[in-house]
Design an enzyme around this catalytic site. Structure first.
Site, PDB file in Angstrom:
ATOM      1  N   ASP A 181     -13.054   2.294   4.076  1.00 16.85           N
ATOM      2  CA  ASP A 181     -11.895   2.225   4.978  1.00 16.85           C
ATOM      3  C   ASP A 181     -12.299   1.611   6.301  1.00 16.85           C
ATOM      4  O   ASP A 181     -11.453   1.232   7.101  1.00 16.85           O
ATOM      5  CB  ASP A 181     -11.347   3.638   5.243  1.00 16.85           C
ATOM      6  CG  ASP A 181     -10.351   4.041   4.170  1.00 16.85           C
ATOM      7  OD1 ASP A 181      -9.967   3.182   3.360  1.00 16.85           O
ATOM      8  OD2 ASP A 181      -9.962   5.225   4.151  1.00 16.85           O
ATOM      9  N   CYS A 198     -10.416   2.858  -5.403  1.00 19.45           N
ATOM     10  CA  CYS A 198     -10.554   3.229  -4.004  1.00 19.45           C
ATOM     11  C   CYS A 198     -10.612   4.747  -3.956  1.00 19.45           C
ATOM     12  O   CYS A 198      -9.991   5.411  -4.783  1.00 19.45           O
ATOM     13  CB  CYS A 198      -9.313   2.706  -3.266  1.00 19.45           C
ATOM     14  SG  CYS A 198      -9.201   3.192  -1.538  1.00 19.45           S
ATOM     15  N   ASP A 211      -6.059   4.783  -5.818  1.00 16.22           N
ATOM     16  CA  ASP A 211      -6.756   5.530  -4.774  1.00 16.22           C
ATOM     17  C   ASP A 211      -7.039   6.961  -5.237  1.00 16.22           C
ATOM     18  O   ASP A 211      -6.443   7.458  -6.210  1.00 16.22           O
ATOM     19  CB  ASP A 211      -5.863   5.553  -3.521  1.00 16.22           C
ATOM     20  CG  ASP A 211      -6.667   5.557  -2.240  1.00 16.22           C
ATOM     21  OD1 ASP A 211      -7.837   5.976  -2.268  1.00 16.22           O
ATOM     22  OD2 ASP A 211      -6.113   5.155  -1.203  1.00 16.22           O
ATOM     23  N   MET A 212      -7.923   7.644  -4.536  1.00 10.70           N
ATOM     24  CA  MET A 212      -8.270   9.049  -4.844  1.00 10.70           C
ATOM     25  C   MET A 212      -8.800   9.627  -3.540  1.00 10.70           C
ATOM     26  O   MET A 212      -9.937   9.394  -3.185  1.00 10.70           O
ATOM     27  CB  MET A 212      -9.351   9.037  -5.929  1.00 10.70           C
ATOM     28  CG  MET A 212      -9.622  10.322  -6.637  1.00 10.70           C
ATOM     29  SD  MET A 212     -10.899  11.320  -5.815  1.00 10.70           S
ATOM     30  CE  MET A 212     -11.082  12.634  -6.986  1.00 10.70           C
ATOM     31  N   ASN A 213      -7.916  10.306  -2.801  1.00 12.44           N
ATOM     32  CA  ASN A 213      -8.232  10.603  -1.406  1.00 12.44           C
ATOM     33  C   ASN A 213      -8.745  12.002  -1.098  1.00 12.44           C
ATOM     34  O   ASN A 213      -8.667  12.449   0.038  1.00 12.44           O
ATOM     35  CB  ASN A 213      -7.013  10.305  -0.536  1.00 12.44           C
ATOM     36  CG  ASN A 213      -6.928   8.821  -0.218  1.00 12.44           C
ATOM     37  OD1 ASN A 213      -7.915   8.221   0.182  1.00 12.44           O
ATOM     38  ND2 ASN A 213      -5.776   8.229  -0.429  1.00 12.44           N
ATOM     39  N   ASP A 223       0.836  -1.205   0.000  1.00  5.22           N
ATOM     40  CA  ASP A 223       0.000   0.000   0.000  1.00  5.22           C
ATOM     41  C   ASP A 223       0.865   1.247   0.000  1.00  5.22           C
ATOM     42  O   ASP A 223       2.057   1.216  -0.350  1.00  5.22           O
ATOM     43  CB  ASP A 223      -0.982  -0.066   1.198  1.00  5.22           C
ATOM     44  CG  ASP A 223      -2.292   0.652   0.920  1.00  5.22           C
ATOM     45  OD1 ASP A 223      -2.316   1.887   1.052  1.00  5.22           O
ATOM     46  OD2 ASP A 223      -3.286  -0.006   0.548  1.00  5.22           O
ATOM     47  N   ASP A 224       0.299   2.362   0.390  1.00  9.13           N
ATOM     48  CA  ASP A 224       0.932   3.679   0.365  1.00  9.13           C
ATOM     49  C   ASP A 224       2.291   3.674   1.063  1.00  9.13           C
ATOM     50  O   ASP A 224       2.462   3.010   2.089  1.00  9.13           O
ATOM     51  CB  ASP A 224      -0.027   4.634   1.110  1.00  9.13           C
ATOM     52  CG  ASP A 224       0.294   6.079   0.840  1.00  9.13           C
ATOM     53  OD1 ASP A 224       1.298   6.362   0.177  1.00  9.13           O
ATOM     54  OD2 ASP A 224      -0.497   6.930   1.302  1.00  9.13           O
TER      55      ASP A 224
HETATM   56  C1  GLA Z   1      -6.852   5.619   1.659  1.00 12.17           C
HETATM   57  C2  GLA Z   1      -7.306   4.206   1.411  1.00 12.17           C
HETATM   58  C3  GLA Z   1      -6.637   3.269   2.379  1.00 12.17           C
HETATM   59  C4  GLA Z   1      -5.143   3.379   2.229  1.00 12.17           C
HETATM   60  C5  GLA Z   1      -4.711   4.817   2.406  1.00 12.17           C
HETATM   61  C6  GLA Z   1      -3.242   5.010   2.080  1.00 12.17           C
HETATM   62  O1  GLA Z   1      -7.303   6.093   2.873  1.00 12.17           O
HETATM   63  O2  GLA Z   1      -8.690   4.121   1.475  1.00 12.17           O
HETATM   64  O3  GLA Z   1      -7.052   1.947   2.163  1.00 12.17           O
HETATM   65  O4  GLA Z   1      -4.761   2.901   0.973  1.00 12.17           O
HETATM   66  O5  GLA Z   1      -5.443   5.690   1.575  1.00 12.17           O
HETATM   67  O6  GLA Z   1      -2.836   6.303   2.206  1.00 12.17           O
END
Ligand code: GLA
Length: 738
Positions: free
Chosen positions: A544, A522, A474-476, A362-363
């Site tokens: 999440d 995501c 992802d797109m936060n 992940d990140d």
């Molecule tokens: C978002 C995603 C999480 C994770 C974080 C990483 O919040 O929904 O699952 O990947 O980013 O920064």
């Protein structure tokens, strides 16, 4: 089947389940007659009713009984007699927004094609009617497309506009569909929410005037999902009429239900119009996204079932159609940003032994990303954390016998990044004003092809030398202060749609070069869970929120439209990271089974018995995921309305069913309990958890007994476990003849 009655100018689209009927009137306008349960073909002209009404504007001096305000229309324009909101608005170069599109011609073809640049349901198993309308003054055409599926109670609709004039056509509004229902005796059902509580179900009675849901955030959002339904007030999960609507689009949308004071209900769905505008030059075509209309006369569950089938059969990419999803482990909740190569290998090694198939990094693997304040945009590996690089690590993970995937967030930029130093103008926002940060990050201008190409090249550099099987995209954050330095002063309203076209084009580029990569979309969990995304990314990180009890509502609501194979669902650690709640491991698994299933916890910290227990759950999922992910899904007990939740899946052959029953809080000395199962074969003899035998009709008509010790009874072990947050899986199998 589509028939056209030349004499009365009536189109009738029908299959075994539904009919959709429309008519061209004497002024070459399209009138809507019917959408619903199938009716046999005949002459339907008498169904168009005309009445004289005071203060109504009519198209001719000879008659005063045919105002469009009182006619049910197919694709209405505001102001042309009809004073309700219309589905489109164009502006002439002399400022007028009056126009008059008239029927010109039609075509019926087999199958349906992809829309250029936009996600589309694609299949040969349907017939398509296209109706061309023309405004001679504007020298432009509107083309309405209707596809009726051979085997499903479903129609898709979409709209194109073509400009043949030398002067540019200004489009102010262009919705994908409009439908006028005869009456207003409906309730509206939609999915609302926020971060970590996505897609809760809301149901309310219609009132006169407009009720609508929308997104103006640049993505479909977790506030409202681009889906809604209209149902009769007596409609339940399994009984009664309902109409479901969904948009194959990931950007700003509006869904409007307008009840006029003559009790006609107008439903409209498409790109959100207040944040949209488009200039169409000569010979250009504008494509509005596709909308999907489903009819059910067997309640919501049937509606969902049809949506699930259409999505699985016609929307998901070929490579992933009906293909079980790999069981993955994601290191986010295990490590957050704090990991190194050694730790990753350690997690992956144990996960492999447990039966996991895919490791997802992940990140935090790129740039100088050790927290969320920097490096978005710098898509090159951080060798301090991963000395072998992504290519080296991907080899090592593959050598362990696992597939390998990475997290990316390509649409974003941090000020603290090399990318920002090199391209400050690529950031979305009006520099004369404050530009809001969200999670310390800003939006990259994906309306600019140069930006999309650049990000593609950066990602391609990572992907081309590595063994990547999966990408979590992802797109936060939502888009605020939407101003693009790439667009001129008069085109700024094109930004949001161009942005999402940019997102789709990056997906297209990546998928054409790497067709085997499985994408999971995501957006801080499920803030972009929509049919547009599913076309490219066959699964979505549902939320999440990984707490099993919270997930009951989230997954239950999500299932209204989305099939289980699209819902990312993981077992996570306790206390849960979002809710601090402790739920038993079997309940965490029993909820995660009803989705793609994976792990999101530090397996290096598990006790031996937990490793063994999870390994068994993985084995169970491998045995039954085909049925879970592609069988018929039934919602049995609604967690929004009770202290329990239950759902089940049934295999196509009806020989296996899996029922999940979940208790939220334990009650004491309550009633005995049973639930009526659905979808079984009434004549088949089944075994229930290998404990007893019975026929399908017993399980459906009498029900499955789920009482527990709280009812005062000392139950057998096949009944539901005791205590708060406990749950039970019932495996129901056709008894084999000996
Ligand atoms: C978002 C995603 C999480 C994770 C974080 C990483 O919040 O929904 O699952 O990947 O980013 O920064």
């Amino acid at each position: 089947m589509i028939v056209f009655n030349e004499e009365d100018k009536i189109f009738h689209l029908s299959n075994k389940y539904i009919s959709y009927i429309l008519k061209i009137d004497e002024y070459n306008q399209l009138l809507h007659i019917y959408f619903g349960k199938k009716i046999q073909n005949s002459n339907f002209s008498h169904l168009v009713e005309y009445a004289k009404r005071a203060m109504a504007s009519c198209p001719s001096m000879d008659k005063n009984n045919n105002s469009y305000e009182h006619m049910r229309q197919e694709y209405p324009q505001y102001g042309h007699g009809d004073m309700r909101e219309g589905a489109y608005e164009f502006i002439h170069n002399y400022g007028s927004n009056v126009c008059q599109f008239e029927y010109k011609c039609y075509e019926i073809t087999r199958g349906k094609k992809k829309i250029k640049g936009l996600p589309t349901v694609e299949t040969v198993e349907c017939d398509t009617l296209s109706i061309t309308l023309e405004d001679k003054i504007l020298n432009s055409q509107i083309i309405l497309y209707y596809s009726i599926f051979d085997e499903e109670a479903c129609i898709s609709r979409r709209v194109e506009v073509k400009n043949f004039s030398d002067s540019p056509l200004k489009i102010e509004k262009l919705l994908s569909m409009s439908l006028d229902f005869y009456d207003n005796q409906y309730e509206m059902i939609d999915l609302y929410g926020a971060w970590s509580r996505e897609r809760y179900i809301e149901r309310h009675k219609l009132h006169y005037g407009k009720q609508s849901i929308s997104s103006m955030r640049g993505h479909s959002s977790n506030n409202f999902n681009p889906f809604f339904a209209l149902a009769r007030k007596e409609t339940t999960e399994n009984i009664g009429e309902c109409f479901g609507f969904a948009l194959v689009y990931s950007g700003n949308f509006e869904a409007d239900v307008y009840v006029d004071t003559y009790d006609v209900t107008r439903v409209m769905f498409g790109i959100e119009s207040s944040t949209f505008g488009w200039t169409l030059n000569k010979n250009e075509i504008f494509y509005a996204p596709e909308s999907i209309l489903v009819y059910s006369n067997e309640g919501f569950n049937k509606m969902s079932n049809v949506f699930h089938k259409v999505i699985n059969k016609y929307l998901i990419r070929d490579k992933w159609k009906n293909k079980v999803r790999p069981i993955l482990i994601n290191n986010w909740e295990a490590t957050y940003f704090d990991f190194n190569e050694e730790k990753i290998i350690e997690i992956a090694t144990i996960a492999k032994e447990m039966g996991v198939e895919l490791f997802v990094l992940d990140d935090g693997w790129f740039g100088k990303r050790n927290d969320d304040t920097s490096s978005l945009g710098d898509w090159f590996v951080n060798y301090d954390k991963i000395p072998s690089g992504i290519n080296g690590l991907s080899e090592k993970i593959h050598d362990l016998g696992l597939q390998f995937g990475i997290w990316i967030e390509p649409e974003m930029i941090n000020i603290n990044s090399n990318l920002y130093n090199e391209h400050p103008n690529w950031l979305v926002g009006d520099k004369n004003y404050l530009i809001s940060q969200s999670r310390n990050q800003f939006i990259l201008d994906f309306s600019n092809d140069e930006v999309v190409d650049y990000i593609f090249k950066l990602l391609d550099n990572v992907l081309k030398d590595s063994k990547i099987d999966y990408i979590k995209w992802d797109m936060n954050r939502s888009i605020s202060e939407a101003y693009s330095q790439n667009l001129n002063a008069t085109s700024q309203k094109e930004f949001f749609h161009r942005y999402i076209l940019g997102v789709y084009s990056l997906y297209e580029k990546l998928i054409s070069k790497y067709p085997d990569i499985l994408f999971e979309s995501c957006a801080s969990g499920g803030a972009r869970f929509d049919l547009g995304m599913l076309y490219y990314a066959p699964q979505t990180w549902t939320s999440d929120n990984t707490d099993a009890i919270e997930r009951l509502k989230i997954q239950y609501g999500t299932s209204m439209l989305y099939p289980l194979c699209t819902m990312g669902s993981h077992i996570s650690a306790i206390p849960n990271h979002q809710l601090f709640r402790n739920t038993p491991l079997n309940t965490r698994a029993n909820v995660a089974f009803f989705g793609t299933f994976g792990l999101e916890l530090d397996v290096t910290k598990l006790k031996n018995e937990e490793i063994l227990e999870i390994s068994k759950y993985i084995e169970f999922m491998k045995d039954y995921r085909k049925i879970i992910q592609f069988g018929d899904f039934y919602r049995l007990i609604n967690p929004f309305e009770s202290n329990r939740c239950a759902w089940m899946v049934v295999s196509e052959k009806k020989d296996i069913a899996i029922v999940g029953v979940y208790k939220i809080l334990q009650n004491v000395n309550g009633p005995y309990e049973k639930i009526n199962l659905q979808g079984l074969d009434k004549n088949k003899k089944y075994t229930v958890n290998s404990k007893y035998e019975c026929y399908g009709d017993e399980l459906m008509n009498y029900g499955l007994v789920i009482s527990d010790e709280g009812s005062g009874e000392r139950s057998g072990s096949y009944k539901i476990e005791k205590g708060d947050f406990s749950s039970m899986i019932y495996l129901i199998k056709e008894k084999e003849e000996v």
